[in-house]
Design a protein around this motif. Structure first.
Motif, PDB file in Angstrom:
ATOM      1  N   GLN A  70       1.441  16.681  -0.838  1.00 17.55           N
ATOM      2  CA  GLN A  70       0.172  17.357  -1.100  1.00 17.55           C
ATOM      3  C   GLN A  70      -0.908  16.364  -1.538  1.00 17.55           C
ATOM      4  OE1 GLN A  70      -0.653  20.620  -0.534  1.00 17.55           O
ATOM      5  NE2 GLN A  70       1.342  20.720   0.464  1.00 17.55           N
ATOM      6  N   SER A  71      -0.510  15.340  -2.257  1.00 17.56           N
ATOM      7  CA  SER A  71      -1.452  14.298  -2.648  1.00 17.56           C
ATOM      8  C   SER A  71      -2.017  13.607  -1.409  1.00 17.56           C
ATOM      9  CB  SER A  71      -0.759  13.280  -3.556  1.00 17.56           C
ATOM     10  OG  SER A  71      -1.567  12.151  -3.764  1.00 17.56           O
ATOM     11  N   ALA A  72      -1.139  13.254  -0.477  1.00 20.48           N
ATOM     12  CA  ALA A  72      -1.579  12.605   0.757  1.00 20.48           C
ATOM     13  C   ALA A  72      -2.476  13.537   1.568  1.00 20.48           C
ATOM     14  CB  ALA A  72      -0.363  12.185   1.583  1.00 20.48           C
ATOM     15  N   ARG A  73      -2.138  14.790   1.586  1.00 24.93           N
ATOM     16  CA  ARG A  73      -2.890  15.772   2.372  1.00 24.93           C
ATOM     17  C   ARG A  73      -4.292  15.989   1.804  1.00 24.93           C
ATOM     18  NH1 ARG A  73      -0.521  21.688   4.075  1.00 24.93           N
ATOM     19  NH2 ARG A  73      -2.251  22.275   5.419  1.00 24.93           N
ATOM     20  N   THR A  74      -4.406  16.034   0.479  1.00 22.56           N
ATOM     21  CA  THR A  74      -5.698  16.313  -0.148  1.00 22.56           C
ATOM     22  C   THR A  74      -6.526  15.061  -0.411  1.00 22.56           C
ATOM     23  OG1 THR A  74      -4.744  16.194  -2.375  1.00 22.56           O
ATOM     24  CG2 THR A  74      -4.778  18.363  -1.315  1.00 22.56           C
ATOM     25  N   GLY A  75      -5.869  13.889  -0.367  1.00 20.98           N
ATOM     26  CA  GLY A  75      -6.581  12.660  -0.667  1.00 20.98           C
ATOM     27  C   GLY A  75      -6.784  12.438  -2.157  1.00 20.98           C
ATOM     28  N   LEU A  76      -6.079  13.219  -2.976  1.00 19.31           N
ATOM     29  CA  LEU A  76      -6.174  13.051  -4.424  1.00 19.31           C
ATOM     30  C   LEU A  76      -4.988  12.212  -4.900  1.00 19.31           C
ATOM     31  CD1 LEU A  76      -7.091  16.725  -5.377  1.00 19.31           C
ATOM     32  CD2 LEU A  76      -8.589  14.731  -5.549  1.00 19.31           C
ATOM     33  N   PRO A  77      -5.257  11.038  -5.493  1.00 14.26           N
ATOM     34  CA  PRO A  77      -4.150  10.181  -5.940  1.00 14.26           C
ATOM     35  C   PRO A  77      -3.372  10.853  -7.065  1.00 14.26           C
ATOM     36  CG  PRO A  77      -6.232   9.378  -6.807  1.00 14.26           C
ATOM     37  CD  PRO A  77      -6.570  10.487  -5.842  1.00 14.26           C
ATOM     38  N   ARG A 116      -7.276  15.294 -13.736  1.00 13.44           N
ATOM     39  CA  ARG A 116      -7.257  13.941 -13.173  1.00 13.44           C
ATOM     40  C   ARG A 116      -6.842  12.924 -14.231  1.00 13.44           C
ATOM     41  NH1 ARG A 116     -12.185  13.856 -11.400  1.00 13.44           N
ATOM     42  NH2 ARG A 116     -13.013  12.847 -13.276  1.00 13.44           N
TER      43      ARG A 116
END
Length: 198
Positions: A70-77, A116
């Motif tokens: 999900q991190s990769a999909r959303t671009g949120l580290p 975050r």
């Protein structure tokens, strides 16, 4: 105007991975958001859930894979094993409650900033200095971190009771009228519902 009741935890990784898509969806559909932070561990115990550390090894392993994807999909580290998780979510939740009552800043930005800090910045969101930084960054008075503690405690407890009564069992959880949406991966469904398509 349609209201989205938004139940969440300030230390939930899935709430973090929602980013600020809820705010974008609400804006696009002319809806308002009522932010309702709650004690996720207490919610689990009241609704048949299990805190991550107490889950079977297979569930814990899958959770880490899913968070990575999900991190990769959303671009949120994301740091899958943050230094300050779990931590006490009450202080940051009280700050959100105080900010919502006061107004004048970016509430969605505050919530995402706190999340975050936990999941991408290795900061302890139970610490006053971290909460003050997040408040200031979102345009709120940092002093809200130390004011309204009674209101925060009362509202935090009331949010939990309300959530249990309305069938909430995880975070993030969105309710519009009688329609319930669990998880950041249901935001598209929420969007379609607000458009009258679902």
């Amino acid at each position: 105007m349609t209201q989205i009741d938004y139940y969440f935890s300030t230390i939930s990784p899935y709430t973090y991975l929602a980013g600020q898509r809820l705010e974008e969806i609400a804006r696009r559909n002319g809806a308002t958001i009522a932010y309702k932070p709650l004690d996720i561990v207490a919610l689990f115990s009241r609704t048949g859930g299990t805190p991550p550390a107490q889950r079977h090894e297979s569930r814990q392993s899958y959770r880490l894979q899913e968070l990575r994807r999900q991190s990769a999909r959303t671009g949120l580290p994301i740091n899958l094993r943050p230094a300050h998780f779990p931590t006490n979510a009450a202080p940051s939740s009280y700050a959100v409650i105080a900010a919502q009552a006061t107004g004048g800043g970016d509430l969605g930005g505050l919530v995402h900033g706190i999340l975050r800090a936990c999941w991408a910045e290795e900061r302890d969101v139970a610490e006053d200095a971290v909460i003050r930084d997040c408040l200031a960054a979102a345009g709120f008075d940092p002093a809200l971190a130390g004011s309204g503690l009674l209101l925060g405690a009362e509202t935090y407890a009331a949010n939990l009771e309300e959530a249990v009564g309305r069938g909430v069992f995880g975070a993030p959880f969105y309710i519009v009228g009688e329609e319930k949406f669990w998880g950041q991966d249901r935001l598209d469904d929420l969007d379609l519902h607000l458009q009258g398509k679902l």
